[in-house]
Motif scaffolding. Sequence first.
Motif, PDB file in Angstrom:
ATOM      1  N   ASN A 189       0.814  -1.217   0.000  1.00 31.96           N
ATOM      2  CA  ASN A 189       0.000   0.000   0.000  1.00 31.96           C
ATOM      3  C   ASN A 189       0.846   1.265   0.000  1.00 31.96           C
ATOM      4  OD1 ASN A 189      -2.563  -1.234  -0.026  1.00 31.96           O
ATOM      5  ND2 ASN A 189      -2.409  -1.658   2.166  1.00 31.96           N
ATOM      6  N   ASN A 190       2.147   1.131   0.316  1.00 31.86           N
ATOM      7  CA  ASN A 190       3.039   2.295   0.300  1.00 31.86           C
ATOM      8  C   ASN A 190       3.634   2.553  -1.081  1.00 31.86           C
ATOM      9  OD1 ASN A 190       2.628   2.710   3.042  1.00 31.86           O
ATOM     10  ND2 ASN A 190       4.373   1.431   3.635  1.00 31.86           N
ATOM     11  N   LEU A 191       3.335   1.669  -2.039  1.00 29.16           N
ATOM     12  CA  LEU A 191       3.822   1.822  -3.409  1.00 29.16           C
ATOM     13  C   LEU A 191       2.652   2.130  -4.327  1.00 29.16           C
ATOM     14  CD1 LEU A 191       6.259  -1.237  -3.560  1.00 29.16           C
ATOM     15  CD2 LEU A 191       6.847   1.152  -3.097  1.00 29.16           C
ATOM     16  N   SER A 192       2.947   2.762  -5.444  1.00 21.52           N
ATOM     17  CA  SER A 192       1.898   3.064  -6.416  1.00 21.52           C
ATOM     18  C   SER A 192       1.484   1.808  -7.165  1.00 21.52           C
ATOM     19  CB  SER A 192       2.381   4.132  -7.401  1.00 21.52           C
ATOM     20  OG  SER A 192       3.584   3.725  -8.016  1.00 21.52           O
ATOM     21  N   ASN A 193       0.292   1.832  -7.721  1.00 11.73           N
ATOM     22  CA  ASN A 193      -0.218   0.702  -8.492  1.00 11.73           C
ATOM     23  C   ASN A 193       0.467   0.614  -9.849  1.00 11.73           C
ATOM     24  OD1 ASN A 193      -1.926  -0.111  -6.519  1.00 11.73           O
ATOM     25  ND2 ASN A 193      -3.792   0.696  -7.470  1.00 11.73           N
ATOM     26  N   GLY A 194       0.478  -0.593 -10.399  1.00  9.85           N
ATOM     27  CA  GLY A 194       0.977  -0.781 -11.752  1.00  9.85           C
ATOM     28  C   GLY A 194       2.365  -1.382 -11.791  1.00  9.85           C
ATOM     29  N   LEU A 195       3.044  -1.157 -12.912  1.00 12.94           N
ATOM     30  CA  LEU A 195       4.355  -1.739 -13.157  1.00 12.94           C
ATOM     31  C   LEU A 195       5.440  -0.862 -12.537  1.00 12.94           C
ATOM     32  CD1 LEU A 195       5.239  -4.288 -14.667  1.00 12.94           C
ATOM     33  CD2 LEU A 195       5.770  -2.854 -16.615  1.00 12.94           C
TER      34      LEU A 195
END
Length: 732
Positions: free
Chosen positions: A306-312
């Motif tokens: 949840n601390n990272l952005s979605n996607g690649l």
Amino acid sequence: MKKIILLYLVFINISGIFAQKNSNISNGNSCSSEEIYIHTDRNYYSTNDFIWFKAYLFDVFENKTDSTAEIIYVELISPEKKIVFVQKYINTNGICYGKIFLPDTLQKGYYQLRAFTDAMKNLSSNYYFTKILFIESKNIYFSKNFIKLHKKEQRLSKKNIIRHNINNTVIAANLDNEFIISTNPFKHSIKIKVNHKKSNLSFKSDNSGITNFLLNPKEKENYTIKIKTENRKTKNLKIKKTNLSDFSVNFYENSKQFEFIINSTKPQSNDTTSNTYFFKIFDTNKIIYEQSFNTFKNNEIIIDKNNLSNGLLNIFVFDFHNEIVYQRSIYNQQKNDFPIEFNYFIAKDTLFLSIESNISEGANLSLSLSNDSTDFINIQDYFSFYSGIPTNNHNYYNIDSNQQINNILLTEPEIKYFINCNKDSLYTKTNEIQISGRVSNILEKLPAKSVNVSLTILNSFNDIFYTKTDEKGFFRFENLNYPDSIEFLLEARTKNDKKHLIIFLDNYDTADIYFNSANYDYSYAKPKIYKEEKPYNQNNKSIHSQADQIIYFDETISSTYTNVLDALSSRVPGFVQNGENSILRGINSINLSNNPLYLIDNTPVDINAVANMNINDVERVEIIKSSSIASIYGQRGANGVIAIYTKQGYNIIWGELYGKIAGISSNEDFLENKSNGFYQTYCWMPDIKINNYAHKIEIPLNKNLEFYVLVLQGITYEGIPVFYKTHLKYNK
């Protein structure tokens, strides 16, 4: 529900080693910050119907809708990989929408909808948006050339392609190394054996055809990995001692966290700086996570998803020289709170909708209500996964989990991020029409320089523009700004006001078409050999009295095809055209020409003159294959005859060229759907603007239909993709 993801299977040629300064990673290649997504009202159509669509242009670097590009191009490509429609739209704050009419002359099959901007044209079609649509039609004939290519593609698509990370990863001696092996299309079971003089390990893939395992290779020793698929195909992969390194990174994940285990066997240095490494995660062009560590310990890096952005996301490990010692891509997909509040109910044969945004900036959405329940990629999956990486071929697979996605990503050496890359475009961004071409002498076929060229815009405009050809016979008219499609007349005159010239118009400028038809099923039918559709009339000025096929060019044909050769390729059995070469009756000679004889109003011409004809000027085309009839033309008719007769008269008009070009298409309101096809659209609303207040919509329902599919897609003004889909049941 299974996630639909996009895998990148295109090879990217990367020269030199990766290096970076101040965390700016670049290999000097171009990239695109623009991405396009198109929401269509449905995915299955029939002829005499409309494709209604809305295009979203997104800036992946700024994470918002993109208003930089002035024009968005939309193409429809036939199963035979030919462009049958082209439209241009003005980009308004990253949004445009329109329609494409499907005439009954189209063949049955899967078509490709393609969209791009001028900047994407500069970078090739790898960056274009593509979507596959099915069109139902009574015309199911495909040329022999198409069937041959399709069968070849089918054979290649059925071939087991084994992907692995053995040759594209750094392998560390005396450390655990993660190995991934998969097959395409990721559903064939595979067995793995690792042969070594001191060990013999065996593994078996899961149902998706993916196997991951750890191997601790010893220094200066060779290993052989044997892969066997269900169809008994085997492949041997060797791990040689020369490939071994002193650094390894193993990746694990669960539903909430990513875990990286980093180890090294490198001897510790007295210089503490040289013992320090840097772990960084990039989201497109910015760092979203970084941490330093000492490689001589068992380093464990745990990150909450949840601390990272979605996607690649792209993972890099740098040494103290800023050299990349490890790189891989991972996929992160967390469920966000749906930023749109959506409620509906059905009463009195009407669907009542209430849409409200829970963010102050609001959103721009499109809504379709149809009976097409086909699952295709949606805007959330597209923008979270695509993220500016080029691909020749968009392949969609149903994957059960993020773990399977990340395993597959590790087997794709072609997936690379271009950080801070060169975004310059060779194409000028324009919102006007340009008409260009060249003029030559019809006798010597030499460039006609300093020739006066006039352009008359027909329709109701009747504007006239003038220019002259340059030293090489080229001319160009710029800064033309007309809506929709326009008809024009080009005229060329010598200094002595002579018209013995021929005008060649530049072709529509687009990129190569990548369309793997083997992924889709087609129905083939033998073509009808059309004899004369009207009684033969001696006044039609035909040299012959009997043809094998006559095609009358009505408004439907003229609006479907861009030129005469495209129309012949689709409607004449056995006719194959490639550039300046064509075949009508098969290959008769190896060294000599196999082109048929082309006639325009009984005057012999070359294929270039036919290609540059205005299709609206053609009355009919007579096809002659029979040797007895073609013999009246002598040796030149040995390969068949294609006789073209124009509406203007019976002599080709030198120094003149009529044409039609796509102008700027305008947005249009949805029409009541009167399609007789099985799939129908009952409502299409492409421009729904949502803010803090509730947006209320009322849609009358069809009393004869029980089930509906409602799809809501779009982008918030904060750059968040929105997707909502539901099935409605109408209880009468």
